[in-house]
Write a protein that holds these residues in place. Structure first.
Motif, PDB file in Angstrom:
ATOM      1  N   UNK A  23      41.004  36.001  32.127  1.00  0.00           N
ATOM      2  CA  UNK A  23      39.944  36.776  31.856  1.00  0.00           C
ATOM      3  C   UNK A  23      38.685  36.210  32.294  1.00  0.00           C
ATOM      4  N   UNK A  24      38.177  34.984  31.840  1.00  0.00           N
ATOM      5  CA  UNK A  24      37.001  34.426  32.018  1.00  0.00           C
ATOM      6  C   UNK A  24      36.921  33.894  33.540  1.00  0.00           C
ATOM      7  N   UNK A  25      38.014  33.591  34.175  1.00  0.00           N
ATOM      8  CA  UNK A  25      38.081  32.944  35.458  1.00  0.00           C
ATOM      9  C   UNK A  25      37.962  33.864  36.565  1.00  0.00           C
ATOM     10  N   UNK A  26      38.290  35.231  36.276  1.00  0.00           N
ATOM     11  CA  UNK A  26      38.344  36.192  37.036  1.00  0.00           C
ATOM     12  C   UNK A  26      36.737  36.476  37.846  1.00  0.00           C
ATOM     13  N   UNK A  27      35.751  36.776  37.230  1.00  0.00           N
ATOM     14  CA  UNK A  27      34.544  37.017  37.942  1.00  0.00           C
ATOM     15  C   UNK A  27      34.118  35.925  38.813  1.00  0.00           C
ATOM     16  N   UNK A  28      34.012  34.462  38.419  1.00  0.00           N
ATOM     17  CA  UNK A  28      33.769  33.496  39.434  1.00  0.00           C
ATOM     18  C   UNK A  28      34.755  33.677  40.631  1.00  0.00           C
ATOM     19  N   UNK A  29      35.882  34.020  40.416  1.00  0.00           N
ATOM     20  CA  UNK A  29      36.953  34.127  41.438  1.00  0.00           C
ATOM     21  C   UNK A  29      36.427  35.220  42.677  1.00  0.00           C
ATOM     22  N   UNK A  30      36.357  36.393  41.819  1.00  0.00           N
ATOM     23  CA  UNK A  30      35.592  37.605  42.495  1.00  0.00           C
ATOM     24  C   UNK A  30      34.293  37.238  43.453  1.00  0.00           C
ATOM     25  N   UNK A  31      33.425  36.480  42.903  1.00  0.00           N
ATOM     26  CA  UNK A  31      32.388  35.881  43.801  1.00  0.00           C
ATOM     27  C   UNK A  31      32.769  35.044  44.931  1.00  0.00           C
ATOM     28  N   UNK A  32      33.624  34.242  44.537  1.00  0.00           N
ATOM     29  CA  UNK A  32      34.174  33.320  45.617  1.00  0.00           C
ATOM     30  C   UNK A  32      34.870  34.035  46.696  1.00  0.00           C
ATOM     31  N   UNK A  33      35.821  35.105  46.222  1.00  0.00           N
ATOM     32  CA  UNK A  33      36.479  35.832  47.266  1.00  0.00           C
ATOM     33  C   UNK A  33      35.442  36.513  48.338  1.00  0.00           C
ATOM     34  N   UNK A  34      34.275  36.966  47.763  1.00  0.00           N
ATOM     35  CA  UNK A  34      33.395  37.767  48.492  1.00  0.00           C
ATOM     36  C   UNK A  34      32.659  36.816  49.373  1.00  0.00           C
ATOM     37  N   UNK A  35      32.471  35.463  48.864  1.00  0.00           N
ATOM     38  CA  UNK A  35      31.872  34.486  49.569  1.00  0.00           C
ATOM     39  C   UNK A  35      32.686  34.008  50.969  1.00  0.00           C
ATOM     40  N   UNK A  36      33.943  33.810  51.037  1.00  0.00           N
ATOM     41  CA  UNK A  36      34.869  33.475  52.055  1.00  0.00           C
ATOM     42  C   UNK A  36      35.554  34.514  52.568  1.00  0.00           C
ATOM     43  N   UNK A  37      34.980  35.614  52.580  1.00  0.00           N
ATOM     44  CA  UNK A  37      35.552  37.068  53.162  1.00  0.00           C
ATOM     45  C   UNK A  37      36.705  37.543  52.798  1.00  0.00           C
ATOM     46  N   UNK A  38      37.319  37.047  51.797  1.00  0.00           N
ATOM     47  CA  UNK A  38      38.689  37.741  51.194  1.00  0.00           C
ATOM     48  C   UNK A  38      38.483  39.126  50.645  1.00  0.00           C
ATOM     49  N   UNK A  39      38.319  39.873  51.680  1.00  0.00           N
ATOM     50  CA  UNK A  39      37.947  41.392  51.242  1.00  0.00           C
ATOM     51  C   UNK A  39      38.771  42.306  51.733  1.00  0.00           C
TER      52      UNK A  39
END
Length: 365
Positions: A23-39
């Protein structure tokens, strides 16, 4: 402390730890995904969502699962092989979420992960004998054990990936499958496997608030491949090493939904003269949506079907009053599902449900 109390404490702690970590690691991973283009950008009819949504959320599931297992499970040789295989699978999925890989490259990586698990002792040595006229109820696989195990692992890994087509579907079905096998593992006195499965259940639960409709993040191949690989390898360690017929049935029932959906997809494509790897919009969840159901309704039906199959797996491993109680519960659930589906067919919800249909969901393949 009594051994049983210690086991239950480990199960609860593994479950809670995995929920919190995922639960707590999902938000930072979401930000990381947006940064590296995993969209995930909707670009074909198979996608149900209407706007770009980050993927790679499976990394949070992996973190929750991995740390809970390390903290509370006993890491023996087979479990070590499963965890190393998970690392290979997660790396493969993460790369694919950022820059899509060719299907055969992903397949090679999946086979490599399966070989690692097999090399550490995760092997199917016996199977149920389909010849009812034979005195032997089981078949010793001998030299066939390794290829059959690899096929099982790769098949389940891809089956979970194929049903990942609606918000929360693959994660929820995998959670139900894990919970089913957890209960059966306890019945079979497989305490350490139960702890591992509790970690997997917790990781799924921790991620679901972000993945349920309307999804804020998708698990991507990182999560779908991970869940399939974990379920397939753990099922081998927990169930297939016993000679009792019912233990062969449990993994099949626990994972029946993705298995049958994949089987029908292959048959459907072959009958059309297409490659089995050709994506289409003929999966069960697509058909429910095309009937007029909303995503939440379709997912609820598939969750319920998975729960019925899971209950069946538990029922065949129980005796006495508990079996009767579970059978009644299963019958009631089946009746409720039947009435719900009938009502939706007669009164389809063809109009998208406000925002829920605007933000959903992940592609099937």
């Amino acid at each position: 402390m009594f051994p049983e109390m210690q086991l239950w404490l480990k199960i609860v702690l593994a479950l809670v730890a995995a929920i919190i970590l995922a639960y707590v690691t999902t938000p930072p991973i979401k930000l990381f995904a947006e940064k590296v283009g995993a969209i995930d950008v909707p670009k074909d009819a198979r996608r149900v969502h209407k706007k770009p949504i980050p993927r790679m959320g499976g990394m949070a599931i992996f973190i929750g699962f991995l740390f809970a297992v390390i903290l509370f499970a006993e890491i023996d040789k087979p479990l070590r092989g499963i965890l190393i295989g998970c690392l290979i699978i997660v790396a493969t999925g993460a790369i694919d979420d950022i820059k899509p890989m060719r299907w055969w490259v992903k397949l090679i990586c999946q086979i490599a992960a399966a070989i690692v698990a097999v090399a550490h002792g995760v092997v199917i040595n016996v199977l149920f004998n389909p010849n009812i006229l034979s005195d032997n109820t089981t078949l010793l696989l001998g030299s066939l054990s390794i290829p059959i195990t690899i096929i099982w692992i790769v098949a389940i890994t891809n089956a979970v990936n194929l049903i990942d087509g609606l918000d929360g579907l693959a994660c929820g079905v995998s959670c139900i499958s894990s919970l089913t096998m957890l209960v059966v593992a306890l019945i079979l006195s497989e305490g350490n496997i139960a702890v591992v499965l509790a970690a997997l259940v917790g990781a799924c639960i921790g991620f679901l608030p972000y993945n349920a409709n309307p999804a804020k993040i998708f698990m991507g191949d990182t999560g779908a491949l991970l869940l399939g690989f974990a379920l397939s390898t753990i099922s081998v360690s927990a169930m297939f090493k016993f000679y009792a017929i019912i233990t062969f049935v449990v993994p099949m029932l626990a994972m029946a939904l993705p298995l049958f959906d994949t089987l029908f997809a292959i048959i459907r494509r072959l009958l059309k003269g297409q490659s089995p790897m050709t994506p289409d919009r003929g999966h069960l969840h697509h058909r429910l949506i095309d009937m007029g159901l909303s995503q939440k309704q379709a997912v609820a039906i598939l969750y319920s079907l998975s729960a019925v199959l899971g209950l069946t797996a538990v029922v065949i491993n129980t005796h006495g009053p508990l079996r009767i109680t579970l059978l009644i519960a299963e019958l009631l659930l089946a009746v409720i599902i039947g009435f719900f589906v009938k009502s939706q067919i007669e009164h389809p919800a063809n109009v998208p449900h406000k925002e829920e249909e605007k933000t959903s969901s992940e592609p099937t393949e």
